[in-house]
Write a protein that holds these residues in place. Structure first.
Motif, PDB file in Angstrom:
ATOM      1  N   GLU A  73       0.826  -1.207   0.000  1.00 35.53           N
ATOM      2  CA  GLU A  73       0.000   0.000   0.000  1.00 35.53           C
ATOM      3  C   GLU A  73       0.858   1.254   0.000  1.00 35.53           C
ATOM      4  N   ALA A  74       1.975   1.213   0.728  1.00 38.64           N
ATOM      5  CA  ALA A  74       2.862   2.377   0.762  1.00 38.64           C
ATOM      6  C   ALA A  74       3.453   2.654  -0.616  1.00 38.64           C
ATOM      7  N   LEU A  75       3.850   1.606  -1.327  1.00 39.82           N
ATOM      8  CA  LEU A  75       4.392   1.797  -2.672  1.00 39.82           C
ATOM      9  C   LEU A  75       3.341   2.389  -3.605  1.00 39.82           C
ATOM     10  N   ASN A  76       2.134   1.919  -3.504  1.00 42.72           N
ATOM     11  CA  ASN A  76       1.052   2.459  -4.327  1.00 42.72           C
ATOM     12  C   ASN A  76       0.793   3.923  -4.005  1.00 42.72           C
ATOM     13  N   ALA A  77       0.806   4.250  -2.705  1.00 44.15           N
ATOM     14  CA  ALA A  77       0.559   5.636  -2.293  1.00 44.15           C
ATOM     15  C   ALA A  77       1.659   6.564  -2.801  1.00 44.15           C
ATOM     16  N   VAL A  78       2.905   6.132  -2.706  1.00 45.97           N
ATOM     17  CA  VAL A  78       4.012   6.970  -3.187  1.00 45.97           C
ATOM     18  C   VAL A  78       3.915   7.146  -4.700  1.00 45.97           C
ATOM     19  N   ALA A  79       3.562   6.085  -5.423  1.00 47.38           N
ATOM     20  CA  ALA A  79       3.416   6.208  -6.877  1.00 47.38           C
ATOM     21  C   ALA A  79       2.365   7.253  -7.231  1.00 47.38           C
ATOM     22  N   ARG A  80       1.265   7.280  -6.491  1.00 47.57           N
ATOM     23  CA  ARG A  80       0.228   8.283  -6.745  1.00 47.57           C
ATOM     24  C   ARG A  80       0.751   9.688  -6.450  1.00 47.57           C
ATOM     25  N   LEU A  81       1.510   9.835  -5.381  1.00 47.24           N
ATOM     26  CA  LEU A  81       2.060  11.149  -5.046  1.00 47.24           C
ATOM     27  C   LEU A  81       3.031  11.633  -6.118  1.00 47.24           C
ATOM     28  N   ARG A  82       3.862  10.720  -6.629  1.00 43.66           N
ATOM     29  CA  ARG A  82       4.835  11.106  -7.641  1.00 43.66           C
ATOM     30  C   ARG A  82       4.158  11.429  -8.979  1.00 43.66           C
ATOM     31  N   ALA A  83       2.931  10.940  -9.180  1.00 43.58           N
ATOM     32  CA  ALA A  83       2.215  11.212 -10.434  1.00 43.58           C
ATOM     33  C   ALA A  83       1.430  12.510 -10.389  1.00 43.58           C
ATOM     34  N   LEU A  84       1.354  13.168  -9.240  1.00 45.57           N
ATOM     35  CA  LEU A  84       0.585  14.402  -9.138  1.00 45.57           C
ATOM     36  C   LEU A  84       1.185  15.491 -10.029  1.00 45.57           C
ATOM     37  N   PRO A  85       0.356  16.315 -10.643  1.00 48.20           N
ATOM     38  CA  PRO A  85       0.892  17.380 -11.505  1.00 48.20           C
ATOM     39  C   PRO A  85       1.709  18.407 -10.735  1.00 48.20           C
ATOM     40  N   GLU A  86       1.449  18.535  -9.426  1.00 50.43           N
ATOM     41  CA  GLU A  86       2.205  19.505  -8.624  1.00 50.43           C
ATOM     42  C   GLU A  86       3.647  19.066  -8.365  1.00 50.43           C
TER      43      GLU A  86
END
Length: 293
Positions: free
Chosen positions: A13-26
């Protein structure tokens, strides 16, 4: 805007969460606080996301682990994220714009959408209809507390009041910080158009969370509320929580903290107490947060 994420024993879950954060446009800088995991979470994140600042603590500090991340960042605003939540693209930019425009706001609380399904979290109506009086200039309802995994804080305000208490660990730890922020003159604002998604992890100890949440509610009550209000809240909890081993342990944990409570008790200023006391009735009636899980 930077992001601080806490995690413990949830590598996938942590890896998935970090991937989502790194994909943010900001593209915010991200600090991950691994609260002493034994499942290789920290090493896995470092291997897949070398640009992420990973701090592997030697113990589980719970919510107070976020303090480490806030101190490591130098951005004026910090968004919090749990390993089972993610920010909707554009929401961090919108939160930063609000904090830029309203320098007295210390915390922005987002709308929480439950996944899968996309329905609002049951707590959302309580945030939207908060009875706390708000200044005319505020862009949304004023709150008396917030939910850490769905919030953006002004870093200077957070550090000014000391961050999350190291004693409370995890479970309702926001209430003490929130009342200290309001007592210091900061506002907490709910904003409907800023969104966090939450897919609650099944990897959790519900009994422990209930035990700690009950203890923390009692501790907050006796640390910051005047005696009459503290007595009423304590009596309500005694009547309403299940009469089981978990509740008994939570009450015992709270009692063991009495020497610390006596030393640290600082009732909030009378104007703050009068402003936030209107939350007592909604809290008693709330169906979103009860110690019955």
């Amino acid at each position: 805007m930077g992001v601080v994420m806490i995690t413990w024993e949830r590598r996938a879950e942590a890896l998935n969460a970090v991937a989502r954060l790194r994909a943010l446009p900001e593209r915010p800088p991200v600090v991950v606080i691994d609260n002493g995991s034994w499942d290789g979470t920290a090493a896995a994140i470092r291997a897949l996301f070398p640009e992420v600042d990973v701090v592997a603590l030697g113990e589980n500090r719970g919510g107070a682990g976020r303090n480490v991340g806030v101190r490591r960042l130098r951005t004026p605003y910090v968004a919090f994220c749990d390993d089972d939540t993610w920010w909707e693209p554009g929401s961090l930019s919108a939160a930063a714009d609000v904090l830029d425009a309203y320098p007295k706001i210390g915390v922005v609380n987002a709308r929480i959408v439950v996944e899968p399904g996309g329905a609002d979290d049951p707590i959302v109506p309580e945030l939207r209809d908060s009875p706390v009086s708000r200044p005319d200039w505020m862009p949304g309802p004023a709150l008396g507390s917030f939910l850490a995994g769905a919030s953006v804080v002004r870093r200077s305000a957070f550090l000014e009041v000391g961050g999350f208490s190291t004693r409370l660990w995890l479970g309702g730890e926001e209430e003490l910080l929130a009342t200290d922020l309001v007592s210091a003159g900061w506002e907490i604002c709910y904003l409907e158009d800023i969104v966090v998604h939450h897919a609650a992890s099944v990897a959790r100890d519900a009994g422990l969370r209930r035990r700690v949440g009950l203890r923390n509610t009692l501790w907050f009550t006796w640390l910051r509320r005047p005696v009459p209000a503290a007595l009423r809240r304590t009596a309500f909890l005694a009547r309403s929580v299940p009469r089981d081993r978990t509740s008994a342990l939570g009450a015992w944990d709270a009692l063991r903290g009495v020497p610390w409570l006596v030393r640290q008790r600082r009732p909030r200023p009378e104007p703050v107490e009068a402003r936030l006391a209107v939350l007592d009735a909604p809290q008693r009636a709330s169906t979103a947060r009860r110690y019955v899980g």
